[in-house]
Design a protein around this motif. Structure first.
Motif, PDB file in Angstrom:
ATOM      1  N   PRO A   1       0.818  -1.747   0.290  1.00  0.00           N
ATOM      2  CA  PRO A   1       0.038   0.072  -0.609  1.00  0.00           C
ATOM      3  C   PRO A   1       0.845   1.497  -0.265  1.00  0.00           C
ATOM      4  O   PRO A   1       2.182   1.064   0.559  1.00  0.00           O
ATOM      5  N   PRO A   2       0.588   2.366  -0.453  1.00  0.00           N
ATOM      6  CA  PRO A   2       1.510   3.675  -0.551  1.00  0.00           C
ATOM      7  C   PRO A   2       1.746   3.977   0.998  1.00  0.00           C
ATOM      8  O   PRO A   2       0.298   4.250   1.709  1.00  0.00           O
ATOM      9  N   ARG A   3       3.133   4.321   0.933  1.00  0.00           N
ATOM     10  CA  ARG A   3       2.854   5.225   1.918  1.00  0.00           C
ATOM     11  C   ARG A   3       2.625   6.255   2.428  1.00  0.00           C
ATOM     12  O   ARG A   3       1.796   6.847   1.641  1.00  0.00           O
ATOM     13  N   THR A   4       2.719   6.946   4.144  1.00  0.00           N
ATOM     14  CA  THR A   4       1.790   7.714   4.175  1.00  0.00           C
ATOM     15  C   THR A   4       2.893   9.500   3.798  1.00  0.00           C
ATOM     16  O   THR A   4       3.336   8.895   3.179  1.00  0.00           O
TER      17      THR A   4
ATOM     18  N   VAL B   1      12.082   8.479   5.328  1.00  0.00           N
ATOM     19  CA  VAL B   1      12.334   7.158   4.080  1.00  0.00           C
ATOM     20  C   VAL B   1      13.316   8.573   3.434  1.00  0.00           C
ATOM     21  O   VAL B   1      14.471   8.188   3.239  1.00  0.00           O
ATOM     22  N   ARG B   2      12.852   9.829   3.356  1.00  0.00           N
ATOM     23  CA  ARG B   2      13.411  10.428   2.203  1.00  0.00           C
ATOM     24  C   ARG B   2      14.837  10.810   3.153  1.00  0.00           C
ATOM     25  O   ARG B   2      16.477  11.479   2.998  1.00  0.00           O
TER      26      ARG B   2
ATOM     27  N   LEU C   1       2.669  19.479  11.448  1.00  0.00           N
ATOM     28  CA  LEU C   1       3.370  18.951  11.109  1.00  0.00           C
ATOM     29  C   LEU C   1       2.679  18.921   9.783  1.00  0.00           C
ATOM     30  O   LEU C   1       3.243  18.428   8.705  1.00  0.00           O
ATOM     31  N   ALA C   2       1.147  18.830   9.565  1.00  0.00           N
ATOM     32  CA  ALA C   2       0.909  18.747   8.278  1.00  0.00           C
ATOM     33  C   ALA C   2       0.605  19.656   7.833  1.00  0.00           C
ATOM     34  O   ALA C   2       0.394  19.921   6.635  1.00  0.00           O
TER      35      ALA C   2
ATOM     36  N   VAL D   1       1.925   7.593  10.985  1.00  0.00           N
ATOM     37  CA  VAL D   1       2.546   7.118   9.822  1.00  0.00           C
ATOM     38  C   VAL D   1       1.970   5.521   8.858  1.00  0.00           C
ATOM     39  O   VAL D   1       2.684   5.462   8.423  1.00  0.00           O
ATOM     40  N   LEU D   2       1.494   5.017   9.614  1.00  0.00           N
ATOM     41  CA  LEU D   2       1.004   3.432   9.781  1.00  0.00           C
ATOM     42  C   LEU D   2      -1.078   3.717   9.717  1.00  0.00           C
ATOM     43  O   LEU D   2      -1.133   2.353   9.502  1.00  0.00           O
TER      44      LEU D   2
END
Length: 124
Positions: A7-10, A17-18, A59-60, A96-97
């Motif tokens: 599934p695509p990551r949030t 990851v970046r 953060l959003a 994150v999940l």
């Protein structure tokens, strides 16, 4: 093009990851290598001290490049980009999940690596 099973990551998971790739590849070896590092350091400290709902809302609102800078700082200082979620496992799961079933969440946690999750939970 082949379809993927994962599934695509949030947004936060992708940015983390970046951030990990930036540090692990050697593009940024110290906190002074982060663009506008003094401002980002202050933002990171304010976010770490803020209540979880305020931190998540902030953060959003931030641009992706700002969040990546904050996660790079977190990774350089604490050994994990997930330090901002150390006090809110529920917030980590949602940010994150988000939306993953138990099996998919387990696969994602394996990707994040136990060393990052343990480091995020370490007391100051």
């Amino acid at each position: 093009m082949f379809p993927t099973v994962a599934p695509p990551r949030t947004r936060i998971a992708s940015l983390a990851v970046r951030a990990r790739n930036i540090v692990d590849s050697g593009l940024c070896r110290r906190t002074t290598g982060v663009p506008e590092w003094l401002i980002r350091s202050e933002q990171h400290e304010r976010l770490a001290a803020a209540p979880a709902p305020m931190r998540r809302a902030t953060l959003a609102r931030y641009d992706d490049s700002v969040v990546v800078d904050l996660l790079v700082l977190s990774y350089l200082r604490h050994g994990t980009p997930y330090r901002l979620w150390a006090d809110t496992p529920g917030g980590f799961a949602q940010d994150v999940l988000h939306g993953l079933d138990a099996a998919a969440a387990g696969r994602e946690l394996e990707f994040f690596g136990p060393q990052h999750l343990r480091a995020a939970r370490r007391p100051r």
